[in-house]
Design a protein around this motif. Structure first.
Motif, PDB file in Angstrom:
ATOM      1  N   ASP A  70       0.756  -1.300  -0.073  1.00  0.00           N
ATOM      2  CA  ASP A  70       0.105  -0.068  -0.034  1.00  0.00           C
ATOM      3  C   ASP A  70       0.858   1.229  -0.044  1.00  0.00           C
ATOM      4  O   ASP A  70       0.158   2.362  -0.219  1.00  0.00           O
ATOM      5  N   ARG A  71       2.235   1.122   0.030  1.00  0.00           N
ATOM      6  CA  ARG A  71       3.084   2.320   0.142  1.00  0.00           C
ATOM      7  C   ARG A  71       2.819   3.299   1.290  1.00  0.00           C
ATOM      8  O   ARG A  71       3.156   4.384   1.298  1.00  0.00           O
ATOM      9  N   ARG A  72       2.205   2.856   2.254  1.00  0.00           N
ATOM     10  CA  ARG A  72       2.081   3.646   3.498  1.00  0.00           C
ATOM     11  C   ARG A  72       3.637   3.594   4.063  1.00  0.00           C
ATOM     12  O   ARG A  72       3.967   2.099   4.228  1.00  0.00           O
ATOM     13  N   ALA A  73       4.318   4.555   4.643  1.00  0.00           N
ATOM     14  CA  ALA A  73       5.911   4.272   5.169  1.00  0.00           C
ATOM     15  C   ALA A  73       6.051   5.112   6.070  1.00  0.00           C
ATOM     16  O   ALA A  73       5.089   5.888   6.478  1.00  0.00           O
ATOM     17  N   VAL A  74       7.266   4.912   6.734  1.00  0.00           N
ATOM     18  CA  VAL A  74       7.956   5.715   7.594  1.00  0.00           C
ATOM     19  C   VAL A  74       8.964   6.333   6.885  1.00  0.00           C
ATOM     20  O   VAL A  74       9.988   5.822   6.415  1.00  0.00           O
ATOM     21  N   LEU A  75       9.072   7.706   7.017  1.00  0.00           N
ATOM     22  CA  LEU A  75      10.280   8.667   6.696  1.00  0.00           C
ATOM     23  C   LEU A  75      11.343   8.332   7.509  1.00  0.00           C
ATOM     24  O   LEU A  75      11.020   8.858   8.750  1.00  0.00           O
ATOM     25  N   CYS A 154      16.991  -2.450   7.764  1.00  0.00           N
ATOM     26  CA  CYS A 154      16.048  -1.668   7.746  1.00  0.00           C
ATOM     27  C   CYS A 154      14.705  -2.488   7.854  1.00  0.00           C
ATOM     28  O   CYS A 154      14.602  -3.302   7.682  1.00  0.00           O
ATOM     29  N   ARG A 155      13.638  -1.717   8.724  1.00  0.00           N
ATOM     30  CA  ARG A 155      12.277  -2.091   8.366  1.00  0.00           C
ATOM     31  C   ARG A 155      11.802  -1.961   7.000  1.00  0.00           C
ATOM     32  O   ARG A 155      12.264  -1.358   6.137  1.00  0.00           O
ATOM     33  N   ASN A 156      10.789  -2.905   6.774  1.00  0.00           N
ATOM     34  CA  ASN A 156      10.477  -3.206   5.409  1.00  0.00           C
ATOM     35  C   ASN A 156       9.436  -1.886   4.705  1.00  0.00           C
ATOM     36  O   ASN A 156       8.870  -2.199   3.725  1.00  0.00           O
ATOM     37  N   ASN A 157       9.289  -0.865   5.674  1.00  0.00           N
ATOM     38  CA  ASN A 157       8.298   0.286   5.291  1.00  0.00           C
ATOM     39  C   ASN A 157       8.892   1.471   5.244  1.00  0.00           C
ATOM     40  O   ASN A 157       8.478   2.400   5.676  1.00  0.00           O
ATOM     41  N   ILE A 158      10.482   1.621   5.001  1.00  0.00           N
ATOM     42  CA  ILE A 158      11.147   2.763   4.988  1.00  0.00           C
ATOM     43  C   ILE A 158      11.330   3.299   3.886  1.00  0.00           C
ATOM     44  O   ILE A 158      11.877   2.854   2.755  1.00  0.00           O
ATOM     45  N   VAL A 159      11.168   4.787   3.947  1.00  0.00           N
ATOM     46  CA  VAL A 159      11.808   5.742   2.815  1.00  0.00           C
ATOM     47  C   VAL A 159      12.811   6.375   3.600  1.00  0.00           C
ATOM     48  O   VAL A 159      12.520   7.341   4.611  1.00  0.00           O
ATOM     49  N   ASP A 160      14.071   6.061   3.407  1.00  0.00           N
ATOM     50  CA  ASP A 160      15.089   6.905   4.168  1.00  0.00           C
ATOM     51  C   ASP A 160      15.575   8.149   3.189  1.00  0.00           C
ATOM     52  O   ASP A 160      16.301   7.769   2.358  1.00  0.00           O
ATOM     53  N   ALA A 161      15.362   9.235   3.841  1.00  0.00           N
ATOM     54  CA  ALA A 161      15.594  10.528   3.024  1.00  0.00           C
ATOM     55  C   ALA A 161      16.559  11.431   3.421  1.00  0.00           C
ATOM     56  O   ALA A 161      16.981  11.639   4.722  1.00  0.00           O
TER      57      ALA A 161
END
Length: 188
Positions: A70-75, A154-161
């Motif tokens: 679903d592409r809900r993520a944690v930045l 990394c967790r599987n729902n991460i966008v590392d910015a």
């Protein structure tokens, strides 16, 4: 006979709904692929800039080869410059990147074995949006080794910015760290 037919139609509708809902939940599920045990980083080998974590000796870390659909993520915050907490050069181009550029690393499943390399994504959070370039993988399947800067998987729902992304989203510096976001492939 009419009430019997109505009951059967209702029963079929309830069953179909249950099946579709279970598939929707299943599609959102990403099961762990394994575990790894943390090791003690050699002295000076784990950079804790930007509040990065170092692996804890003996701690069990869950690994993933997939990400939610679903592409809900944690930045999260990453330093893409040489010597930063991001570890080595970016996987997509073998280069380091300025923290003033909007660049990201995606969790393993979303990175898709490099298929998203150097493509742009749109990140929405804090009531704003920003377009950023994918330059690296935030590895959900490996960690606690030299290649990963002795940081956990990394967790599987991460966008590392990069900091540039956080700034573009208007998040005050003291609140940088983690932010719930959504993201999608940017329109070219």
């Amino acid at each position: 006979m009419n009430s019997f037919l109505s009951f059967n139609v209702l029963l079929v509708l309830v069953l179909l709904t249950a099946i579709l809902l279970s598939r929707g939940v299943e599609a959102q599920t990403c099961k762990p692929s394994g575990k790894l045990i943390g090791v003690k980083p050699p002295p000076g080998e784990c950079n804790t800039d930007f509040d990065a974590d170092c692996c804890k000796p003996g701690k069990s870390y869950t690994t993933y080869k997939c990400s939610p659909t679903d592409r809900r993520a944690v930045l999260t915050l990453n330093d893409f410059q040489e010597g930063g907490d991001g570890g080595g050069a970016s996987a997509c181009d073998g280069k380091f990147h300025s923290n003033n550029s909007p660049v990201v690393a995606l969790s393993t499943g979303w990175f898709k074995n490099g298929k998203r390399c150097l493509r742009k994504i749109t990140i929405k959070g804090n009531g704003r949006s920003v377009v950023a370039k994918v330059v690296d993988e935030c590895d959900s399947a490996m960690g606690c080794d030299e290649e990963h800067g002795y940081q956990p998987p990394c967790r599987n729902n991460i966008v590392d910015a990069s900091p540039a992304v956080w700034k573009a989203l208007g998040v005050p510096r003291k609140k940088w760290g983690e932010l719930n976001i959504t993201w999608g492939d940017a329109q070219s």
